[in-house]
Design an enzyme around this catalytic site. Structure first.
Site, PDB file in Angstrom:
ATOM      1  CB  CYS A  96      41.261   1.876  45.682  1.00  0.00           C
ATOM      2  SG  CYS A  96      42.812   1.978  44.765  1.00  0.00           S
TER       3      CYS A  96
ATOM      4  CB  CYS B 109      46.055   1.314  46.830  1.00  0.00           C
ATOM      5  SG  CYS B 109      45.124   2.627  47.658  1.00  0.00           S
TER       6      CYS B 109
ATOM      7  CG  HIS C 276      58.467 -14.253  55.655  1.00  0.00           C
ATOM      8  ND1 HIS C 276      59.725 -14.515  56.147  1.00  0.00           N
ATOM      9  CD2 HIS C 276      57.608 -14.914  56.474  1.00  0.00           C
ATOM     10  CE1 HIS C 276      59.633 -15.298  57.217  1.00  0.00           C
ATOM     11  NE2 HIS C 276      58.362 -15.560  57.424  1.00  0.00           N
TER      12      HIS C 276
ATOM     13  NE  ARG D  66      68.070 -13.676  63.483  1.00  0.00           N
ATOM     14  CZ  ARG D  66      67.060 -13.366  62.685  1.00  0.00           C
ATOM     15  NH1 ARG D  66      67.157 -13.568  61.389  1.00  0.00           N
ATOM     16  NH2 ARG D  66      65.944 -12.857  63.159  1.00  0.00           N
TER      17      ARG D  66
ATOM     18  CG  ASP E 218      65.226 -12.350  47.027  1.00  0.00           C
ATOM     19  OD1 ASP E 218      64.634 -13.247  46.401  1.00  0.00           O
ATOM     20  OD2 ASP E 218      66.178 -12.590  47.794  1.00  0.00           O
TER      21      ASP E 218
ATOM     22  CB  THR F 168      66.854 -20.513  56.767  1.00  0.00           C
ATOM     23  OG1 THR F 168      66.101 -20.130  57.912  1.00  0.00           O
ATOM     24  CG2 THR F 168      66.761 -22.007  56.562  1.00  0.00           C
TER      25      THR F 168
ATOM     26  CB  THR G 215      74.319 -13.842  51.185  1.00  0.00           C
ATOM     27  OG1 THR G 215      74.617 -15.227  51.092  1.00  0.00           O
ATOM     28  CG2 THR G 215      73.452 -13.578  52.402  1.00  0.00           C
TER      29      THR G 215
HETATM   30  P1  NAD Z   1      68.798 -15.120  58.618  1.00  0.00           P
HETATM   31  O1  NAD Z   1      69.451 -13.853  58.232  1.00  0.00           O
HETATM   32  O2  NAD Z   1      68.239 -15.272  59.962  1.00  0.00           O
HETATM   33  O3  NAD Z   1      69.827 -16.308  58.410  1.00  0.00           O
HETATM   34  C1  NAD Z   1      70.538 -16.508  57.240  1.00  0.00           C
HETATM   35  C2  NAD Z   1      71.348 -17.783  57.402  1.00  0.00           C
HETATM   36  O4  NAD Z   1      71.945 -18.076  56.151  1.00  0.00           O
HETATM   37  C3  NAD Z   1      72.463 -17.687  58.436  1.00  0.00           C
HETATM   38  O5  NAD Z   1      72.436 -18.877  59.204  1.00  0.00           O
HETATM   39  C4  NAD Z   1      73.736 -17.614  57.576  1.00  0.00           C
HETATM   40  O6  NAD Z   1      74.826 -18.241  58.185  1.00  0.00           O
HETATM   41  C5  NAD Z   1      73.318 -18.357  56.344  1.00  0.00           C
HETATM   42  N1  NAD Z   1      73.981 -17.927  55.116  1.00  0.00           N
HETATM   43  C6  NAD Z   1      74.247 -16.662  54.712  1.00  0.00           C
HETATM   44  N2  NAD Z   1      74.788 -16.682  53.477  1.00  0.00           N
HETATM   45  C7  NAD Z   1      74.885 -17.988  53.121  1.00  0.00           C
HETATM   46  C8  NAD Z   1      75.375 -18.657  51.969  1.00  0.00           C
HETATM   47  N3  NAD Z   1      75.870 -17.999  50.912  1.00  0.00           N
HETATM   48  N4  NAD Z   1      75.316 -20.013  51.937  1.00  0.00           N
HETATM   49  C9  NAD Z   1      74.824 -20.708  52.989  1.00  0.00           C
HETATM   50  N5  NAD Z   1      74.365 -20.130  54.106  1.00  0.00           N
HETATM   51  C10 NAD Z   1      74.378 -18.780  54.168  1.00  0.00           C
HETATM   52  O7  NAD Z   1      67.694 -15.394  57.505  1.00  0.00           O
HETATM   53  P2  NAD Z   1      66.344 -16.217  57.583  1.00  0.00           P
HETATM   54  O8  NAD Z   1      66.539 -17.466  58.341  1.00  0.00           O
HETATM   55  O9  NAD Z   1      65.843 -16.268  56.192  1.00  0.00           O
HETATM   56  O10 NAD Z   1      65.347 -15.306  58.450  1.00  0.00           O
HETATM   57  C11 NAD Z   1      65.368 -13.910  58.445  1.00  0.00           C
HETATM   58  C12 NAD Z   1      64.172 -13.198  57.819  1.00  0.00           C
HETATM   59  O11 NAD Z   1      64.748 -12.229  56.972  1.00  0.00           O
HETATM   60  C13 NAD Z   1      63.258 -13.943  56.944  1.00  0.00           C
HETATM   61  O12 NAD Z   1      61.997 -13.746  57.453  1.00  0.00           O
HETATM   62  C14 NAD Z   1      63.340 -13.262  55.553  1.00  0.00           C
HETATM   63  O13 NAD Z   1      62.039 -12.963  55.096  1.00  0.00           O
HETATM   64  C15 NAD Z   1      64.042 -11.987  55.789  1.00  0.00           C
HETATM   65  N6  NAD Z   1      65.065 -11.546  54.812  1.00  0.00           N
HETATM   66  C16 NAD Z   1      64.911 -11.776  53.479  1.00  0.00           C
HETATM   67  C17 NAD Z   1      65.874 -11.361  52.577  1.00  0.00           C
HETATM   68  C18 NAD Z   1      65.666 -11.629  51.107  1.00  0.00           C
HETATM   69  O14 NAD Z   1      64.537 -11.622  50.637  1.00  0.00           O
HETATM   70  N7  NAD Z   1      66.732 -11.878  50.355  1.00  0.00           N
HETATM   71  C19 NAD Z   1      67.052 -10.754  53.031  1.00  0.00           C
HETATM   72  C20 NAD Z   1      67.185 -10.510  54.413  1.00  0.00           C
HETATM   73  C21 NAD Z   1      66.185 -10.939  55.287  1.00  0.00           C
END
Ligand code: NAD
Length: 238
Positions: free
Chosen positions: A131, A128, A120, A35, A105, A189, A27
């Site tokens: 192929c 593809c 994930h 979430r 990402d 997470t 983020t």
């Molecule tokens: P989630 O969105 O369920 O939870 C994210 C958690 O991180 C939350 O508890 C939040 O409070 C916390 N958070 C957010 N920013 C933060 C920061 N800067 N420092 C500390 N904590 C922070 O995400 P999840 O548990 O990874 O599960 C959701 C699914 O979403 C996963 O399967 C993932 O593959 C996918 N996803 C991936 C990406 C990416 O690749 N960047 C982005 C969005 C969702």
């Protein structure tokens, strides 16, 4: 802050750290999580993200899937933040054995991490479905609508959609790393997406660290809970 000092000391003493992370790790690179208040789940769409990025929706309506996927899940300009960089540094120092991530990402690799287990999948790999030809992220972005291969087949991202299973080899390697870890750092997470969240059950040690800016269902099990932004936390300790 006492917790930061404790984590710093644990890290100094260890050469077997494993990191397990989720969307919150990215983020601070400008990629919204699912979430949090400003995350994907709180935006307005016709369907919730969980529905759109499911296997059955992809099969039924690839046009709408790709519209959402390209607009909301691809961030080609995003750069690694302090958390990604610190983890890569710890690996280079011989302290960290692996990064296990739910993210798709590719930012850990962009930061220089080598042993990255992507539970994930990754937006950087696309195949593809007819192929098997490989396509990178730039190829997908350059094609309008549903991307198609030169053979005419539909291209699918190598990303685990809802209703799809995880790669068993990646799961097994993650379990092995976690079982043997001296310190398990879990960060960014919500620990609500299974089976990934269940991985921490394999940790046998007494240094389970949770870094998150909100509470998680596992806080009571952790030996150290640090509440804060993960990039800012890592910038202070590594
Ligand atoms: P989630 O969105 O369920 O939870 C994210 C958690 O991180 C939350 O508890 C939040 O409070 C916390 N958070 C957010 N920013 C933060 C920061 N800067 N420092 C500390 N904590 C922070 O995400 P999840 O548990 O990874 O599960 C959701 C699914 O979403 C996963 O399967 C993932 O593959 C996918 N996803 C991936 C990406 C990416 O690749 N960047 C982005 C969005 C969702």
């Amino acid at each position: 802050m006492q917790e930061l000092e404790r984590l710093k000391q644990w890290i100094q003493e260890s050469d077997n750290i494993v990191f397990f992370g989720g969307a919150g790790v990215s983020t601070e690179s400008g990629i919204p999580d699912f979430r949090s208040v400003d995350g994907l789940y709180n935006q307005q769409y016709e369907y919730p993200p969980e529905t759109i990025i499911s296997h059955s929706f992809y099969m039924r309506n690839p046009e709408e899937f790709y519209r959402f996927y390209k607009n909301k899940m691809l961030f080609p300009e995003a750069k690694p933040n302090a958390a990604h960089l610190a983890l890569a540094k710890l690996e280079a120092q011989g302290k960290l054995r692996a990064v296990i991530t739910q993210n798709i990402d590719g930012l850990h690799q962009a930061a220089g991490s080598r042993e990255v287990l992507e539970l994930h999948g990754s937006v950087h790999r696309n195949y593809c479905t007819r192929c098997g030809k490989f396509y990178g992220l730039d190829d997908i972005l350059a094609m309008d609508g549903v991307p198609h291969c030169s053979c005419g087949g539909k291209i699918k991202p190598d990303v685990v959609l809802y209703e799809e299973g995880l790669d068993q080899k990646t799961i097994q390697r993650s379990v092995d790393y976690i079982r043997q870890a001296d310190i398990l750092i879990v960060g960014g997470t919500s620990l609500t997406v299974y089976p990934a969240a269940g991985l921490i059950d394999y940790y046998n040690g007494k240094k389970l660290v949770l870094i998150n800016r909100s509470v998680t269902p596992m806080d009571s099990r952790a030996n150290l809970v640090i509440c804060g932004k993960i990039g800012e936390v890592f910038a202070q300790i590594v």
